[in-house]
Write an enzyme that holds these catalytic residues in place. Structure first.
Site, mmCIF file in Angstrom:
data_model
loop_
_atom_site.group_PDB
_atom_site.id
_atom_site.type_symbol
_atom_site.label_atom_id
_atom_site.label_comp_id
_atom_site.label_asym_id
_atom_site.label_seq_id
_atom_site.Cartn_x
_atom_site.Cartn_y
_atom_site.Cartn_z
ATOM 1 N N SER A 1 0.838 -1.197 0.000
ATOM 2 C CA SER A 1 0.000 0.000 0.000
ATOM 3 C C SER A 1 0.881 1.259 0.000
ATOM 4 O O SER A 1 1.755 1.394 -0.857
ATOM 5 C CB SER A 1 -0.931 -0.044 1.216
ATOM 6 N N ASP B 1 -9.979 -3.175 -5.795
ATOM 7 C CA ASP B 1 -9.504 -2.212 -4.806
ATOM 8 C C ASP B 1 -10.464 -1.037 -4.643
ATOM 9 O O ASP B 1 -10.853 -0.395 -5.609
ATOM 10 C CB ASP B 1 -8.123 -1.684 -5.201
ATOM 11 N N HIS C 1 -8.263 -4.304 -1.381
ATOM 12 C CA HIS C 1 -6.953 -3.820 -0.961
ATOM 13 C C HIS C 1 -6.309 -4.705 0.108
ATOM 14 O O HIS C 1 -6.887 -4.973 1.158
ATOM 15 C CB HIS C 1 -7.108 -2.395 -0.428
#
Length: 412
Positions: A224, A339, A395
């Site tokens: 991330s 995501d 995610h």
């Protein structure tokens, strides 16, 4: 009458003032800061035979509301309303809480601090940017030993001290039969929110150079927000970087700032955003604004961005950044197909909105950055050094087999 008084006395003697445990938990879990704790002292007594984690959380919510700690109360309420999280925490902490209470409150603040450190991860685990990875060591293949040790960088609100990151880092090292270390960019999960992004990268560079195992080169893995740090390491750290692997890294920026999920620092962060995401104070002192990129305000982005515009060589050409980036042996860009955190998700593979539009998405090789080769993305692509991988899901939702497929081959 004497018997009745004795019963009342016994009942009263079982009640203890355990506010200290609550305050210790709130502070240690980073839900309330030390200054706020010192300004509000309320007492709460309970029958020690009936104290449970659920009751402790409920009482913490009551105290937090009475003291005006709205972020803490909101976070704990969200946690309390998640049965699986509470059940997991209760199972892990039941024995410890029981032993603490049976100790008649002799060190409840310290006991609360211990509970808080455990609760910190359990609360943070509700955030989509915190890794929940559980390693299946029985599935490790270790087909070949890596020549390079591995440096790992966590995402927003995460911490090298959290179980998910500990498991993930250890797993990579076992699979690649090499040294693997999660490198912290600050002090705990709050730093990823409350530290300017360029400062986070500078700290990462400093901490990398403290590790003797990294002296002869590294592979870098970033999760991330940590994906941006992993990539920046190759540009800014003056350290030999072999492969860079990023999972959900917002390389071209984001159109929306992720929600701050928990902690007193969320109040600070949200208040700061009221100044404007491109405000110089916000850019220099907070993480996510450093990679915010509004295609409708591109000139302001170029002028005010404290990190991303420079890191991508959009503001001006930094030859050292380009040289470092182009020296990468292999750049592995992993996108999560569903995501909902990185906006747009194509940023994870250097795609982004067309300048002046919030609708027209460009692939990595259609952007001005690529066409002009400002950073060296086109150069790497023409040399066959860019790998595009995908993980189906939201995610940072991945398991062992997906890491074996998308990450491990590029470490060994």
């Amino acid at each position: 009458m004497k018997f009745l008084l004795l019963v009342i006395f016994v009942a009263l003697s079982q009640k203890i003032e355990y506010s200290g445990m609550i305050y210790g938990m709130l502070e240690s879990s980073q839900l309330v800061d030390k200054v706020s704790i010192s300004r509000c002292h309320l007492e709460m007594s309970r029958d020690f035979t009936r104290i449970s984690l659920e009751g402790l959380i409920d009482d913490s919510i009551i105290l937090a509301k009475q003291c005006g700690w709205n972020s803490a109360a909101k976070t704990l309420l969200k946690f309390r309303n998640n049965p699986k999280s509470v059940e997991k925490a209760s199972a892990e902490l039941y024995g410890f809480i029981l032993a603490s209470i049976n100790n008649k409150g002799q060190a409840l603040k310290n006991d609360g601090a211990t509970i808080g450190k455990i609760m910190e991860y359990m609360i943070a685990e509700l955030s989509p940017t915190v890794v929940k990875f559980k390693a299946d060591m029985a599935s490790i293949k270790s087909l070949k030993q890596s020549k390079y040790p591995i440096a790992v960088f966590h995402g927003l609100g995460d911490c090298c001290c959290f179980p998910g990151m500990i498991e993930f880092t250890r797993y990579l090292g076992k699979e690649a039969s090499t040294y693997s270390k999660c490198v912290e960019i600050g002090d705990g999960s709050a730093a990823s929110w409350l530290m300017g992004f360029q400062k986070q990268v500078n700290t990462a560079c400093t901490n990398l150079k403290k590790v003797s195992e990294f002296e002869n080169g590294i592979n870098v893995v970033g999760l991330s927000q940590g994906g941006l740090i992993a990539r920046a390491v190759s540009e800014m750290c003056n350290i030999t970087v072999h492969n860079v692997i990023t999972l959900g890294g917002p390389h071209m920026g984001v159109m929306s700032i992720p929600n701050c999920e928990s902690g007193f620092f969320c109040d600070i962060f949200n208040d700061a955003l009221d100044l404007g995401v491109y405000d110089s104070f916000v850019q220099e002192n907070f993480g996510p604004p450093g990679y915010y990129k509004d295609p409708l305000e591109y000139n302001e982005y170029l002028k005010q961005s404290n990190f991303l515009a420079a890191a991508n060589n959009e503001k001006s050409i930094n030859a050292d950044y380009a040289t470092g980036f182009k020296s990468i042996n292999q750049l592995v860009l992993i996108e999560f197909t569903e995501d909902t955190i990185v906006d747009p998700k194509s940023s994870e593979q250097f795609g982004y909105f067309k300048i002046g539009s919030k609708k027209d998405l460009l692939l990595y090789n259609q952007t001005e950055d690529y066409i002009n080769d400002w950073l060296g993305l086109k150069t790497l692509d023409e040399q066959g050094k860019i790998v595009f991988e995908y993980i189906v899901g939201n995610h940072l939702q991945f398991n062992n087999s997906e890491i074996q497929r998308t990450v491990i081959p590029y470490l060994i």
